[in-house]
Design an enzyme around this catalytic site. Structure first.
Site, mmCIF file in Angstrom:
data_model
loop_
_atom_site.group_PDB
_atom_site.id
_atom_site.type_symbol
_atom_site.label_atom_id
_atom_site.label_comp_id
_atom_site.label_asym_id
_atom_site.label_seq_id
_atom_site.Cartn_x
_atom_site.Cartn_y
_atom_site.Cartn_z
ATOM 1 N N CYS A 121 46.695 16.314 -14.362
ATOM 2 C CA CYS A 121 47.214 15.355 -13.369
ATOM 3 C C CYS A 121 46.977 13.906 -13.771
ATOM 4 O O CYS A 121 47.761 13.013 -13.440
ATOM 5 C CB CYS A 121 46.554 15.588 -12.011
ATOM 6 S SG CYS A 121 46.177 17.286 -11.618
ATOM 7 N N ASP A 142 41.724 19.653 -7.627
ATOM 8 C CA ASP A 142 41.674 20.842 -6.784
ATOM 9 C C ASP A 142 41.917 22.127 -7.562
ATOM 10 O O ASP A 142 41.312 23.162 -7.263
ATOM 11 C CB ASP A 142 42.706 20.725 -5.661
ATOM 12 C CG ASP A 142 42.318 19.642 -4.664
ATOM 13 O OD1 ASP A 142 41.311 18.959 -4.893
ATOM 14 O OD2 ASP A 142 43.028 19.475 -3.665
ATOM 15 N N CYS A 198 45.963 13.328 -9.156
ATOM 16 C CA CYS A 198 45.431 14.452 -8.381
ATOM 17 C C CYS A 198 45.584 14.226 -6.872
ATOM 18 O O CYS A 198 45.638 13.095 -6.394
ATOM 19 C CB CYS A 198 43.956 14.661 -8.705
ATOM 20 S SG CYS A 198 43.674 15.508 -10.252
ATOM 21 N N CYS A 250 50.581 19.083 -10.219
ATOM 22 C CA CYS A 250 51.174 20.400 -9.932
ATOM 23 C C CYS A 250 52.623 20.273 -9.482
ATOM 24 O O CYS A 250 52.968 19.396 -8.696
ATOM 25 C CB CYS A 250 50.358 21.111 -8.870
ATOM 26 S SG CYS A 250 48.667 21.459 -9.383
ATOM 27 N N SER A 297 45.644 24.431 0.430
ATOM 28 C CA SER A 297 46.370 23.775 -0.652
ATOM 29 C C SER A 297 47.828 23.636 -0.251
ATOM 30 O O SER A 297 48.365 24.446 0.505
ATOM 31 C CB SER A 297 46.254 24.629 -1.915
ATOM 32 O OG SER A 297 47.223 24.251 -2.856
#
Length: 571
Positions: free
Chosen positions: A53, A85, A126, A198, A474
């Site tokens: 990230c 995470d 992140c 992500c 999440s």
């Protein structure tokens, strides 16, 4: 551009005889007299080697500095922490994640205050670093521009696009024999093929969309994948933009208003975004002295159509959204449908309506739908209340078929015990998994439950089992999962009074979360309740537990601008 430093914070360290010692230290770093006479611009990144990230942020910061210099400023680069995470997930390290949001905001505040910088450009990757930087921009109230580091490219496994969420779900599949160890190991090597955050509409990409919707980021800047050189042009532009904001005296609290917060909540709901936004938007609002709670966010979702077919509830990833035009396409669809306040100011110096006036909505794509033909008439998450959650709770419904659930409680006083039970196949269809003492105060740190929810989903129980927690989820979580239950167990909330076998009813259509117990029985159990002892009685986790407020207000640790006498910008 010419600036009068006599009215800027940096006058305290660069103007007059009293600043000779300060200037001497700037000369030691190679600055010239003319550099010191210009405004000082903080360029803050969360660069580190903790995760993909953040790995591209140092490169992008150099481009921001070029933009600042070209527009007449002197950039001063510095970094702050992140907790990633994807790596902190599923063990005690996840207690650090949400707390890192506060540390990021606090550390940037201290750097800016200590060195008297006049404006701020913040780059983040992140999950918690995005709201952390946006929070401090509003807190300091100096001209600021946010820029997202960009998404990771999707992986490809057996001909299908995959993300990190597929790996966590693969662990659950492996526990049932549905995926071999060899396939799982191959998947883990393919799911994350580049630098960047992500790839689904998880928390990082959700908050990246928020940055554009709030107006703190330049339009279009959130979409470009991290490894594409095109990101650098947005970095240069962000450096130039912060100097224009300084010239025009446009500050974050001119941009972050009740209306722009509503716009941000609309974009989250319409995109099927992460429920973590219901923590972060109230926290950003707190920095502006605006009351904007979990209930405000979920009420907006009731009125907002769900129009983005993005993972985890849908089919596509961030790169697919980028290829059709990025976040401006989502915003354009919502503007055309009349769901956004058009008159909100942004860091471009124009309103959100003006920014998107010439955007043409592409008809030859299936990533973003028009609001007249949505995937669902209401947004991607629902607020719940009832005797189990008087302060509220939230459930993500994007992509879910089932909206009601009734079952017997299986109670766990930490995620660790719940995950062990899932992996040992002790959770059966019809169970309501209760994970408690994982709230902001009780954990401390309000960890995410992706390891557990992904394992449940990987076992094929995604809509056959419900999970409720005073912790959070999440952005990659899907299935019947209810988070942010308040009051939390550590504050003697009802979730801490439930016993195995109690019947719990969840109704995402009516917005209710109840346990089949009378008020008399709940009061009886409350009298016998004793606080759970914690292992965390020193250090940062302890300090956080002493100051953190409830989840419905954003789990904030200070009173915000409502108690402020003077903002940093006016020192």
């Amino acid at each position: 551009m010419k600036f009068d430093k006599s009215k800027l914070p940096s006058r305290h360290v660069s103007v007059g005889v009293k600043s000779s010692g300060h200037r001497s230290m700037y000369y030691a770093m190679g600055l010239k007299k003319e550099d010191i006479e210009k405004p000082f611009i903080g360029v803050a990144t969360t660069w580190n080697e903790a995760a993909p990230c953040n790995i591209t942020l140092s490169r992008q910061a150099q481009s921001v500095k070029k933009g600042v210099k070209a527009a007449g400023g002197t950039p001063r680069e510095f970094t702050t922490i992140t907790v990633t995470d994807g790596i902190a997930m599923g063990h005690a390290g996840m207690k650090s994640s949400l707390i890192s949001r506060e540390i990021i905001a606090d550390s940037v505040e201290l750097t800016m205050r200590g060195h008297c910088y006049d404006a701020l450009v913040g780059l983040a990757g992140c999950d918690k670093s995005l709201p952390g930087l946006m929070m401090v921009m509003v807190r300091l109230n100096v001209p600021s521009v946010f820029i997202y580091g960009g998404s990771i490219l999707p992986g490809n496994f057996k001909g299908k696009d995959v993300t990190i969420a597929d790996v966590f779900e693969g662990i659950g599949k492996h526990s049932t024999g549905a995926m071999s160890k060899e396939d799982l190991f191959e998947l883990e090597t393919l799911a994350c093929p580049s630098g960047g955050s992500c790839g689904g509409q998880f928390t990082a990409n959700t908050m990246a969309c928020v940055s554009e919707a709030l107006g703190l980021a330049l339009p279009g800047s959130a979409g470009t994948p991290a490894v594409y050189e095109e990101r650098d042009k947005f970095s240069v532009s962000s450096g130039e933009a912060v100097m224009h904001l300084l010239e025009k005296k446009i500050r974050p609290r001119d941009i972050v208003t009740r209306k722009s917060l509503e716009n941000a909540a609309v974009v989250v709901a319409a995109s099927g975004g992460s429920t973590n936004a219901a923590l972060h938007l109230p926290a950003i609002a707190n920095e502006a002295g605006i009351k904007f709670t979990l209930e405000d966010v979920t009420n907006i979702s009731k009125k907002t159509p769900y129009i983005a077919d993005l993972k985890p509830g849908g089919k596509y990833v961030a790169k697919d959204l980028y290829e059709i035009g990025g976040v401006p396409i989502l915003i354009k669809a919502l503007l055309e449908g009349g769901f956004l306040h058009e008159d909100c100011m942004t860091v471009s110096g124009k309103t959100i309506g003006e920014n998107h006036k010439d955007i043409i909505f592409p008809s030859d794509q299936k990533v973003i739908y028009k609001t007249s033909k949505p995937l669902n008439p209401t947004g991607g998450f629902v607020g719940l209340k009832g005797n189990l959650a008087p302060e509220g709770a939230i459930v993500k419904v994007a992509g879910m078929k089932r909206k009601k659930f009734k079952g017997k409680a299986k109670c766990f006083d930490s995620e660790k015990y719940a995950l062990d039970a899932v992996l040992k196949r002790k959770i059966k269809p019809g169970d309501v998994v209760v994970i408690r003492y994982e709230g902001p105060k009780g954990s401390p740190g309000m960890p995410e439950m992706l390891s557990t929810t992904a394992a449940i989903y990987g076992q094929g129980l995604g809509e056959e089992v419900a999970l409720i927690t005073d912790g959070r989820f999440s952005g990659a979580t899907h299935g019947f999962c209810v988070g942010h239950v308040g009051p939390e167990a550590a504050n003697c909330g009802a979730i801490g009074l439930i016993k195995n076998g109690d019947i719990i009813e969840i109704d995402a259509e009516k917005g209710s979360l109840k346990v089949q117990l009378t008020n008399k029985e709940l009061i009886k159990r409350k009298k016998k309740w004793k606080p759970k002892k914690t292992e965390y009685n020193s250090g940062t986790l302890w300090k956080y537990s002493q100051s953190v407020g409830p989840a419905f207000n954003g789990a904030v640790t200070h009173p915000g601008a409502s108690k402020e006498k003077k903002s940093y910008a006016d020192i």
